[in-house]
Enzyme design. Structure first.
Site, short mmCIF file in Angstrom:
data_model
loop_
_atom_site.label_atom_id
_atom_site.label_comp_id
_atom_site.label_asym_id
_atom_site.label_seq_id
_atom_site.Cartn_x
_atom_site.Cartn_y
_atom_site.Cartn_z
N GLU A 184 -2.34 1.35 -0.30
CA GLU A 184 -3.18 1.55 -1.49
C GLU A 184 -2.38 2.53 -2.35
O GLU A 184 -2.40 3.74 -2.13
CB GLU A 184 -4.54 2.14 -1.10
N GLU A 188 -6.50 -4.80 -10.80
CA GLU A 188 -5.66 -4.49 -9.64
C GLU A 188 -4.64 -5.59 -9.37
O GLU A 188 -3.49 -5.31 -9.02
CB GLU A 188 -6.56 -4.28 -8.41
#
Ligand code: ZN
Length: 751
Positions: free
Chosen positions: A711, A593
């Site tokens: 997100e 990520e």
């Protein structure tokens, strides 16, 4: 010596020789001490697969006192009040009162004493990390000490107390049953006791050999719904991991009180009754199943209880109780936040049936779980109330004759049920509100508001949008830019606008559309006016707030209005989540990520730097920053906007989409910012739109300026992971985030 034994000896000697040779090769490791390459300053050898260091060199390195007793062939080394002893021909190193077994023990090479490097240096409190790939050995002094690990908040929070927060990372196993926290360059306090497992979680602290980190592994019987981005907090020098409360106990006591207890705060449950199957369903949001006691044995009222984790996204625990004989359990007023109590229904008495425009209400002596449904021809709303008697003031029929309700009727439907019927002018939706006052329960049914007319009007200076509702409107007007839109969100309103072609579109209005939209957990009806051009607007209400009039200026009507449109330079901080030691979520095929977060953050900053605003990144390379430092960075610089960029993960690989989080604040600025950013992402990213959500993520809770956390997509979804890898997707996400921020500033940054 027989030929066979000779052969065996030769083979053995060959094996040992080759071992030593390979080990000698391995002894060519590069060795770093507190970051410095010390390979050439020390002598090492390998014996029995163990790397040994010349004792004299180690003593020098550690500034230790070295004593050699030739008679005993024993060595003593003392540094900072730690003493180790080791004797030739013994595999043990004695450290104070402990003895640690090594493979090679003390070895004499060319009359010099060599001792096991790893075990000795660890005895002096150093940490080792061996990177096998490039044969590098790192020796560190620990940068932090874990003093205590304890459960807080009844087992819903794990607090890790340290001297200071060093880089850490949280990893989630694929099956969701294991969470691992790794803390870099940490040692554990000697007093530390590992006795910290509880009913629901088994916790183990592991010192990882060869790696200078401490690992805390939390295991659970059932999947642990833990969100890495939201579940980690820093509190001074502690790391705090928050877990959802778990179901602890279901019991039915002598007074027939059914109680459901969790390890932490439980929101109100939703209950419903299926009268045919005599089932009572209790849905409790944000509670995990865990290890619970169920104490309902051969009870005359309840035949059977089934508990399931009904859903994980969002988390819902379901209790399904099958009643022995049609009894009904009603919620009792709550006394403890972690406890829900139900008692067998006394018959309630309902009183004071009243009506107003668009609503009717009544009072009840105890809590009810009415069943509501609509019936067609003639249009009516039916409300079934179980275990209820009709009290004073409840007539068979009341003529109402307001624009929505023509009459209200009540009747006993069967032995258990009283029915209230509202005869309607036409079918519409409704919402249902319960209030508790002075021991009575008040129920109000609000029929959904409806659009009665939408009209556009035009003169030389203004374009008007007139929206007239059936009853007083609960609305919010917003402006979105590029493309220019005026958006009006209506609460508790039926979307009866399926035909916009009737509405005249003129001058500034390009198109009109409507949608149903989730806002703060509530369904709203959203009206969107797409505009050809935009200068400014103002909102007025008319007809006792049933009408909304939006006036759109056709051009800059005066210089002040024009001045309003110039947004002065603002400081925007973009935060790429995770970094360095902390990879964040790890994708289905391994994308970290932190990598896509940084790429998107940098691209966002690049977009924004083309404007008159100033942009700063909390990190512009692959490095670790604590959450506290990220917040401090933005607060210290008095940033005007803070946007944190993350990618999501979930244990269902099908789950995908974009969502934007904000922390609820009375000014609503956080929500406005999130809405502006999400408006762009939801429409422009071409993946599932999961909407905006309220949350307490650390970085958006403690930053003092309007903030949001995006997100972007799900790394656990292989398709989206692949998108996150590509520059085109990263750039598109960045452009949309930047547009959203600019849009927000245009509306809110001018002052
Ligand atoms: Zn993240």
């Amino acid at each position: 010596m027989s030929v066979l034994r000779k052969l065996a000896t030769i083979i053995l000697v060959t094996i040992i020789l080759s071992l030593i040779l390979t080990n000698n090769a391995a002894a060519q490791n590069t060795i770093y001490f507190n970051g410095q390459d010390i390979t050439s300053q020390i002598e090492t050898v390998s014996r029995e697969g163990e790397l040994l260091i010349r004792a004299r060199d180690l003593a020098e390195l550690l500034d230790a006192d070295l004593t050699w007793r030739p008679a005993l062939k024993s060595l003593e080394m003392e540094s900072q009040s730690v003493t180790i002893k080791i004797m030739a021909n013994s595999r043990y190193i004695q450290i104070e009162n402990d003895a640690i077994r090594t493979e090679a023990g003390l070895q004499l090479v060319d009359n010099q004493a060599y001792i096991p490097l790893a075990k000795s240096i660890e005895a002096f409190g150093y940490l080792l990390e061996y990177q096998r790939d490039n044969e590098e050995l790192y020796i560190f002094q620990p940068e932090t000490t874990i003093n205590n690990v304890s459960w807080q908040e009844d087992g819903n929070q794990l607090q890790i107390e340290m001297d200071e927060i060093t880089p850490y990372r949280v990893l989630h196993s694929e099956d969701g049953r294991e969470i691992t926290i790794e803390i870099d360059k940490a040692e554990i306090d000697q007093e530390f006791s590992d006795n910290i497992s509880n009913n629901n979680y088994y916790l183990r602290v592991v010192n990882v050999p060869d790696r200078a980190l401490l690992r805390l592994v939390i295991k659970s019987r059932t999947p642990i719904p833990f969100q890495i981005d939201g579940g980690v907090y820093e509190h001074e020098d502690s790391l705090v991991l928050s877990f959802l409360p778990q179901l602890k106990d279901i019991r039915l006591n002598e007074d027939n009180l059914l109680s459901v207890e969790a390890t932490g705060e439980i929101p109100d449950a939703r209950t419903k009754y299926l009268s045919e199957s005599r089932k009572m369903i209790i849905d409790i949001p944000s509670v995990v199943i865990g290890n619970f006691d169920l104490d309902i044995e051969e009870h005359p009222l309840i035949k059977d209880i089934k508990v399931t984790q009904h859903d994980l996204d969002p988390v819902i625990l379901r209790i399904e109780a099958t009643m022995a004989n049609g009894d009904i359990f009603k919620p009792v007023q709550r006394e403890k936040s972690n406890l829900l109590t139900f008692k067998p229904g006394q018959r309630s008495e309902i009183t004071d049936l009243e009506y107003a425009a668009g609503s009717f209400s009544f009072a009840s002596s105890s809590a009810l779980n009415p069943e509501l449904f609509l019936l067609e021809s003639p249009p009516r709303l039916v409300m079934n109330l179980y275990h209820v008697n009709r009290g004073s003031g409840i007539q068979d029929k009341i003529e109402v004759n307001n624009p929505q309700i023509t009459s209200l009727r009540t009747a006993r439907f069967d032995d258990q049920t009283v029915r209230i019927v509202a005869d309607l002018e036409e079918l519409t939706g409704y919402e249902w509100v319960e209030e508790q006052k002075n021991g009575l329960y008040y129920y109000t049914v609000n029929l959904k508001n409806k659009f009665s007319e939408i009209k556009t009007e035009d003169n030389a200076d203004y374009q008007y949008l007139n929206i007239l509702m059936d009853s007083r409107a609960n609305y919010e007007v917003k402006k979105f830019n590029y493309p220019h839109r005026i958006v009006v969100d209506f609460k508790n309103t039926l979307n009866n606008l399926d035909d916009f072609s009737r509405i005249e579109k003129s001058s500034l209005i390009k198109d009109i559309r409507s949608s149903n939209y989730q806002l703060e957990g509530e369904e709203v009806t959203r009206l969107v006016f797409e505009l050809n051009d935009y200068y400014s607007h103002r909102v007025e209400s008319y007809q006792d707030q049933k009408g909304i009039k939006i006036a759109l200026a056709k051009e800059y009507l005066n210089p002040e209005m024009k001045a309003e449109k110039i947004v002065k330079s603002q400081l925007i901080v973009i935060d790429a989540g995770h970094g360095g030691f902390d990879p964040g979520a790890i994708g289905a095929t391994g994308l970290e990520e932190k990598v896509s977060n940084l790429a998107i953050a940098k691209a966002t900053a690049k977009q924004l730097s083309k404007t008159n605003h100033k942009v700063l990144l909390t990190r512009d390379s692959d490095e670790f920053h604590s959450l506290q430092n990220r917040v401090k960075y933005a607060n210290d610089r008095k940033a005007d906007i803070f946007v944190s960029i993350h990618a999501n993960s979930f244990n269902n690989p099908q789950t995908g989409g974009v969502e934007t989080y904000y922390n609820q604040h009375e000014s609503n600025q956080n929500r406005f910012l999130a809405e502006k950013i999400h408006d762009k992402l939801g429409r422009g990213l071409k993946i599932n739109d999961r909407g905006i959500k309220e949350s307490n993520f650390y970085v958006i809770k403690y930053t003092k300026m309007p903030s949001a956390l995006v997100e972007v997509a799900f790394l656990s979804n292989a398709v989206e992971e692949n998108m996150l890898r590509t520059k085109s997707f990263q750039d598109r996400a960045a452009a949309l985030i930047a547009d959203g921020i600019l849009d927000y500033l245009e509306e809110n940054g001018g002052e």
